[in-house]
Design an enzyme around this catalytic site. Structure first.
Site, PDB file in Angstrom:
ATOM      1  N   ASP A   1      10.430   1.244   0.853  1.00 44.27           N
ATOM      2  CA  ASP A   1      10.061  -0.133   1.116  1.00 44.27           C
ATOM      3  C   ASP A   1      11.314  -1.284   0.475  1.00 44.27           C
ATOM      4  OD1 ASP A   1       8.064   0.399   3.047  1.00 44.27           O
ATOM      5  OD2 ASP A   1       6.560   0.852   1.216  1.00 44.27           O
TER       6      ASP A   1
ATOM      7  N   HIS B   1       4.935   5.582  -6.049  1.00 52.88           N
ATOM      8  CA  HIS B   1       4.659   6.401  -5.067  1.00 52.88           C
ATOM      9  C   HIS B   1       3.386   7.481  -5.390  1.00 52.88           C
ATOM     10  CE1 HIS B   1       4.892   8.624  -1.323  1.00 52.88           C
ATOM     11  NE2 HIS B   1       5.460   7.793  -0.931  1.00 52.88           N
TER      12      HIS B   1
END
Length: 375
Positions: free
Chosen positions: A312, A261
């Site tokens: 996710d 991320h």
């Protein structure tokens, strides 16, 4: 003249302020209006978080009841709107269908940015209420099923499941879905939110801004990542082969979705909460296939690359166990993120300045145009 400093992808560039959300470095927690998201998942509903996004504080009991009632009244689409969705080719991705459906909603009134805030708050609520109906309507049409109209007597999440599948699932499914809605609702200046704010900065309307946000979220490097995660899980198939699959993927330098991320460097703070929901869903289904596969994949990625999973990674298999087709995962993301997008649209309009960055030219130097005979 000094060479400009290029920050590809605007990495590390701070372009504005926001009071909506922040990842607090000291706690590694994503916060909405100061509240840690994991605490909101434990203590609040998605509707309460939507109110928080737009109003800055959590609602009291009376405010929440009125908000839920108003949202429920706005769920249905016009006959013409339903027909627009019906005419979308079945081969189109559901994100394309949703983008078109939201854009059509914006044709029903003349709207511009910079209007009284109350007008855009009303439109934000309309989008919040109608987007689940758009998604479910498209799902029923593309699967050849009869459309199920929204019900005002059901809570928001229960109504969405009923519109999609004709029934309300057990509490563990409802809780997992509601939790995912809260976790996906907002994340500061991500690609789609920045798109929304850029469109807002030109004094365009909220429907255009949200349509642009949907286009940005569709990309597999952003919202489409949860779809890619589940496709990866299905490709692997057997949890016993997960660790070897990941080692080979790393060796081949394959792009593996669901890990890493731009903001979090020591793990996405949303993952433990969604992972807990995944475990509850696995217990409900009596099938730990995706749990074991997740464990094998993340073990190798963390051990060999030091890269942790993002939201996710548990969300993809969670939606799969709930019964949703993979192509619906990203539209569901929109159903959540509409809260953050519209909050940012409203915030941008409070102190607007046209977003217009510079670029550094690296093409051919200025030159004369040669006569036709010399070309």
């Amino acid at each position: 003249m000094a060479e400009p400093q290029i920050q590809k992808g605007l990495a590390g560039v701070t372009v504005d302020t926001t009071a909506i959300s922040k990842v607090v470095p000291e706690t590694n927690s994503l916060t909405y209006r100061g509240y840690a998201v994991q605490e909101l998942c434990a203590e609040a509903s998605f509707e309460e978080v939507a109110w928080l996004m737009w109003n800055g504080e959590l609602p009291d009991a009376d405010e929440l009841d009125r908000f839920k009632a108003e949202e429920a009244k706005r769920r249905e689409l016009s006959d013409d709107h339903i027909e627009v969705i019906r005419r979308i080719p079945p081969a189109a991705h559901p994100m394309d269908a949703l983008r078109t459906a939201v854009s059509y909603l914006g044709t029903m009134e003349i709207a511009w940015g910079g209007e009284p805030e109350l007008a855009d708050r009303d439109r934000a609520l309309d989008l919040f209420a109608k987007i689940p109906t758009m998604i479910a309507t498209d799902y029923r049409f593309r699967t050849g099923e009869v459309r199920i109209a929204p019900r005002e007597d059901l809570p928001m999440v229960e109504n969405f499941f009923n519109m999609c599948f004709g029934e309300v699932p057990p509490p563990e499914v409802i809780k997992a879905f509601d939790t995912s809605m809260i976790l996906y609702a907002e994340h500061s200046f991500n690609a789609s939110t920045f798109t929304v704010r850029t469109i807002a900065s030109s004094r365009s309307d909220i429907f255009s801004a949200v349509t642009g946000g949907i286009g940005s979220l569709k990309g597999p490097l952003h919202g489409g990542a949860n779809e890619a995660v589940m496709k990866m899980f299905l490709e692997i198939g057997d949890p016993d082969t997960a660790e070897q699959w990941m080692r080979e993927a790393i060796a081949r330098k394959r792009l593996v979705m669901g890990f890493g991320h731009r903001v979090y460097k020591s793990g996405d703070s949303r993952v433990p909460t969604m992972r807990s929901c995944l475990e509850d869903l696995a217990a409900w289904k009596g099938d730990d296939t995706w749990i074991r596969m997740s464990d094998g994949l993340q073990k190798v990625m963390i051990d060999e690359k030091g890269i942790h999973p993002n939201l996710d990674f548990p969300a993809g298999p969670s939606y799969h166990m709930m019964g949703f087709d993979i192509e619906m995962f990203t539209p569901i993301f929109v159903m959540s993120r509409i809260t953050g997008w519209t909050a940012h649209y409203l915030e941008q309009n409070l102190d607007n300045r046209l977003i217009r960055p510079l670029s550094a030219y690296d093409g051919v130097a200025q030159r004369p145009v040669p006569p036709i005979g010399e070309r």
